[in-house]
Design an enzyme around this catalytic site. Structure first.
Site, mmCIF file in Angstrom:
data_model
loop_
_atom_site.group_PDB
_atom_site.id
_atom_site.type_symbol
_atom_site.label_atom_id
_atom_site.label_comp_id
_atom_site.label_asym_id
_atom_site.label_seq_id
_atom_site.Cartn_x
_atom_site.Cartn_y
_atom_site.Cartn_z
ATOM 1 N N LEU A 183 -4.779 9.620 7.564
ATOM 2 C CA LEU A 183 -6.070 9.189 7.723
ATOM 3 C C LEU A 183 -5.886 7.467 7.289
ATOM 4 O O LEU A 183 -5.022 7.365 6.486
ATOM 5 C CB LEU A 183 -7.114 9.572 6.726
ATOM 6 C CG LEU A 183 -7.530 11.088 7.253
ATOM 7 C CD1 LEU A 183 -8.461 11.917 6.269
ATOM 8 C CD2 LEU A 183 -8.435 10.985 8.774
ATOM 9 N N ASN A 242 -5.292 7.030 -6.168
ATOM 10 C CA ASN A 242 -6.024 7.883 -5.937
ATOM 11 C C ASN A 242 -5.224 9.160 -6.584
ATOM 12 O O ASN A 242 -4.957 10.236 -5.813
ATOM 13 C CB ASN A 242 -6.333 8.354 -4.357
ATOM 14 C CG ASN A 242 -5.134 8.347 -3.616
ATOM 15 O OD1 ASN A 242 -4.005 7.883 -3.882
ATOM 16 N ND2 ASN A 242 -4.873 9.048 -2.630
ATOM 17 N N LYS A 274 -9.670 -0.500 -5.346
ATOM 18 C CA LYS A 274 -9.677 0.317 -3.964
ATOM 19 C C LYS A 274 -10.858 0.866 -3.813
ATOM 20 O O LYS A 274 -11.502 1.664 -4.835
ATOM 21 C CB LYS A 274 -8.454 1.214 -4.042
ATOM 22 C CG LYS A 274 -8.352 2.072 -2.875
ATOM 23 C CD LYS A 274 -7.666 1.323 -1.617
ATOM 24 C CE LYS A 274 -7.870 1.963 -0.421
ATOM 25 N NZ LYS A 274 -6.754 3.122 -0.104
ATOM 26 N N HIS A 315 -4.690 -0.394 6.088
ATOM 27 C CA HIS A 315 -3.962 0.504 6.975
ATOM 28 C C HIS A 315 -4.790 0.402 8.537
ATOM 29 O O HIS A 315 -5.443 1.623 8.801
ATOM 30 C CB HIS A 315 -3.691 2.077 6.712
ATOM 31 C CG HIS A 315 -4.643 2.442 5.691
ATOM 32 N ND1 HIS A 315 -5.918 2.725 6.123
ATOM 33 C CD2 HIS A 315 -4.632 3.369 4.555
ATOM 34 C CE1 HIS A 315 -6.690 3.319 5.217
ATOM 35 N NE2 HIS A 315 -6.014 3.648 4.235
ATOM 36 N N HIS A 361 0.893 -1.235 -0.073
ATOM 37 C CA HIS A 361 0.037 0.059 0.138
ATOM 38 C C HIS A 361 0.895 1.201 0.098
ATOM 39 O O HIS A 361 1.438 1.624 0.978
ATOM 40 C CB HIS A 361 -1.088 -0.064 1.321
ATOM 41 C CG HIS A 361 -1.825 1.249 1.414
ATOM 42 N ND1 HIS A 361 -3.303 1.062 1.510
ATOM 43 C CD2 HIS A 361 -1.592 2.572 0.942
ATOM 44 C CE1 HIS A 361 -3.926 2.231 1.464
ATOM 45 N NE2 HIS A 361 -2.932 2.996 1.296
ATOM 46 N N HIS A 397 -10.534 1.266 2.167
ATOM 47 C CA HIS A 397 -10.312 2.364 3.293
ATOM 48 C C HIS A 397 -11.416 2.469 4.027
ATOM 49 O O HIS A 397 -12.527 2.816 3.680
ATOM 50 C CB HIS A 397 -10.250 3.822 2.540
ATOM 51 C CG HIS A 397 -9.766 4.912 3.304
ATOM 52 N ND1 HIS A 397 -8.629 5.550 3.167
ATOM 53 C CD2 HIS A 397 -10.386 5.261 4.371
ATOM 54 C CE1 HIS A 397 -8.604 6.444 4.504
ATOM 55 N NE2 HIS A 397 -9.889 6.498 5.123
ATOM 56 N N ALA A 435 -4.114 15.213 4.826
ATOM 57 C CA ALA A 435 -3.791 14.047 5.483
ATOM 58 C C ALA A 435 -2.595 13.251 4.731
ATOM 59 O O ALA A 435 -2.781 12.876 3.466
ATOM 60 C CB ALA A 435 -4.722 13.228 5.555
ATOM 61 N N HIS A 451 1.608 5.391 -1.720
ATOM 62 C CA HIS A 451 1.063 6.550 -2.669
ATOM 63 C C HIS A 451 2.273 6.930 -3.465
ATOM 64 O O HIS A 451 3.232 7.361 -2.710
ATOM 65 C CB HIS A 451 0.466 7.527 -1.909
ATOM 66 C CG HIS A 451 -0.771 7.159 -1.267
ATOM 67 N ND1 HIS A 451 -2.136 7.319 -1.883
ATOM 68 C CD2 HIS A 451 -1.018 6.311 -0.206
ATOM 69 C CE1 HIS A 451 -3.023 6.741 -1.067
ATOM 70 N NE2 HIS A 451 -2.353 6.250 0.007
ATOM 71 N N LEU A 452 2.390 6.485 -4.682
ATOM 72 C CA LEU A 452 3.615 7.244 -5.495
ATOM 73 C C LEU A 452 3.475 8.531 -6.178
ATOM 74 O O LEU A 452 4.509 9.067 -6.673
ATOM 75 C CB LEU A 452 4.089 6.178 -6.377
ATOM 76 C CG LEU A 452 4.555 4.912 -5.789
ATOM 77 C CD1 LEU A 452 5.007 3.991 -6.988
ATOM 78 C CD2 LEU A 452 5.921 4.959 -5.001
ATOM 79 N N ARG A 453 2.072 9.045 -6.216
ATOM 80 C CA ARG A 453 1.740 10.104 -6.981
ATOM 81 C C ARG A 453 2.365 10.220 -8.426
ATOM 82 O O ARG A 453 2.609 9.020 -8.982
ATOM 83 C CB ARG A 453 2.330 11.316 -6.207
ATOM 84 C CG ARG A 453 2.265 11.754 -4.674
ATOM 85 C CD ARG A 453 0.734 11.393 -4.356
ATOM 86 N NE ARG A 453 0.477 11.809 -2.552
ATOM 87 C CZ ARG A 453 -0.536 11.200 -1.864
ATOM 88 N NH1 ARG A 453 -1.225 10.671 -2.711
ATOM 89 N NH2 ARG A 453 -0.627 11.616 -1.021
ATOM 90 N N ASP A 468 1.457 2.919 3.374
ATOM 91 C CA ASP A 468 0.604 4.109 3.355
ATOM 92 C C ASP A 468 1.388 5.223 3.125
ATOM 93 O O ASP A 468 1.076 6.532 3.534
ATOM 94 C CB ASP A 468 -0.441 4.118 4.269
ATOM 95 C CG ASP A 468 -1.416 5.095 3.837
ATOM 96 O OD1 ASP A 468 -1.465 5.394 2.554
ATOM 97 O OD2 ASP A 468 -2.190 5.562 4.734
HETATM 98 C C1 NCD Z 1 -3.498 9.232 1.598
HETATM 99 C C2 NCD Z 1 -3.079 10.094 0.617
HETATM 100 O O1 NCD Z 1 -2.466 11.219 0.846
HETATM 101 O O2 NCD Z 1 -3.250 9.724 -0.519
HETATM 102 N N1 NCD Z 1 -3.625 9.803 3.051
HETATM 103 C C3 NCD Z 1 -3.443 9.429 3.907
HETATM 104 O O3 NCD Z 1 -3.637 10.161 5.081
HETATM 105 N N2 NCD Z 1 -3.159 8.155 4.268
HETATM 106 C C4 NCD Z 1 -4.896 8.803 1.148
HETATM 107 C C5 NCD Z 1 -5.294 7.726 2.440
HETATM 108 O O4 NCD Z 1 -4.738 6.273 2.195
HETATM 109 O O5 NCD Z 1 -6.091 7.564 2.867
HETATM 110 ZN ZN ZN Z 2 -3.419 4.983 1.515
#
Ligand code: NCD
Ligand code: ZN
Length: 354
Positions: A229, A51, A109, A184, A23, A146, A273, A25-27, A257
């Site tokens: 989050l 996302n 997801k 998470h 899990h 989530h 977040a 986030h690489l953007r 995460d």
């Molecule tokens: C994540 C994000 O910034 O994309 N933020 C986070 O607080 N974990 C989104 C997510 O996984 O809830």
């Molecule tokens: Zn996440």
């Protein structure tokens, strides 16, 4: 896993099968280029969250995003991106079948609309997804959730627990064959739920939820870089997570995460977040397992349980950590902006061996 312990001395070196991050986030764009090397140095595979804005909602989107990630990989570093689709009210069974057939999509997801960063296109009413979920069940494509309700009447700290009763249990009753990853997890209720559920239900646990309770958000003032989050919870919950992660149960596995945001987006009147941990992800987990006296179980949690759940072979390469103190930079650069990592300016106790 092998350590260098002799006669009761502390382990100085720790070698494990190369871990996977299920899990992250690489953007995209400059942020992707800034953060990807950190993940790629440590993990053999990374399940990349969809996302983006706009979200990765189709197999074609996933293919394009995967190509962008491979393009941004530093030369000579092997890390396989595992893709996930972003479930929306409009995701069709045909799209699910295409995703499954692609071989590159490993999960779908569920973001309840409004639950977190870039979740505006998320699911407004789970009943709208029943046809897609039935296809996922039939095709054995896991649902990644989530797990927080978005009902504003529910206290922010109770949203995960409420999700279990209101969404997760009915979902499992309707789709008993669906494999689900409760992403998470942050509460003892989520731990107990996953432990008591069938083998089709698993959970990822982040390093930050294992290391910090909600007190860290308010230590001496408001700490926006500790805000994520689901939000950090009480110490009793952190302790339950540590017991779950270090307990050897294959239902619990590594998902950082790691969620980078530029400093300005975090240090704002309405801060985003997300906590950036990829810069030292496995090193942070090593601290957790060591504090629990369970370094011997780090490899199973980080390198074996998740792969097994996703039907992947363990990575054949190995990774070595050495006990060595170092100071986390106050910030990293990302395309002209600054990215503040977890523990900025503070000490780490493990380092990756070159
Ligand atoms: C994540 C994000 O910034 O994309 N933020 C986070 O607080 N974990 C989104 C997510 O996984 O809830
Ligand atoms: Zn996440």
């Amino acid at each position: 896993m092998s350590g260098g312990a002799e006669g009761g001395e502390r382990v100085q070196e720790l070698t494990l099968a190369r871990p996977d991050d299920f899990h992250v986030h690489l953007r995209d764009g400059a942020m992707l280029r800034a953060v990807l090397p950190d993940t790629a140095r440590r993990f053999g595979r990374a399940l990349v969250m969809p996302n983006l804005s706009p979200p990765v909602a189709t197999t074609d989107d996933a293919r394009a995003y995967r190509a962008a990630i491979l393009e941004a990989l530093p030369a000579g570093v092997a890390c396989e991106p595992l893709m996930a689709l972003y479930l929306t009210d409009r995701t069709t069974p045909q799209e699910i079948a295409r995703a499954r057939a692609s071989g590159i999509v490993h999960g779908v997801k569920l973001y309840p609309a409004g639950a977190t960063t870039n979740s505006a296109s998320g699911v407004t009413d789970i009943t709208r997804c029943f046809a897609a979920l039935a296809t996922m069940e039939a095709e054995d494509l896991p649902l990644l959730v989530h797990g927080e309700v978005t009902d504003p009447r529910v206290d922010v700290f109770d949203r995960e627990e409420a999700f279990i009763d209101r969404v997760l249990i009915p979902l499992i009753e309707r789709f008993p064959g669906l494999r689900i990853v409760f992403e998470h997890i942050t509460t003892r209720q989520a731990v107990a739920f996953v432990e008591g559920a069938s083998s089709r239900i698993a959970a990822t646990v982040t390093a930050h939820h294992l290391l910090y309770s909600r007190n860290a958000m308010f230590a001496g003032g408001l700490r926006p870089h500790m805000y994520c989050l689901p939000v950090l919870k009480r110490e009793v919950h952190r302790e339950a997570l540590v017991r779950a992660a270090t307990g050897g149960n294959p239902k619990f596995f590594l998902g950082t995460d790691s969620a980078p945001h530029p400093r300005a987006a975090k240090e704002a009147s309405c801060g985003c977040a997300g906590i950036y941990t990829a810069f030292a992800a496995i090193e942070l987990y090593a601290e957790v397992f060591e504090a629990a006296g369970r370094l011997d179980r780090l490899e199973a949690f980080a390198s074996l349980h998740g792969a097994r759940f996703y039907g992947l072979p363990p990575n054949r390469e190995r990774l070595t950590l050495v006990r060595e103190a170092w100071t986390v930079p106050r910030e990293y650069g990302c395309g002209g902006q600054a990215l503040v990592p977890l523990r900025a300016g503070e000490q780490m106790h493990w380092r990756l061996k070159d």
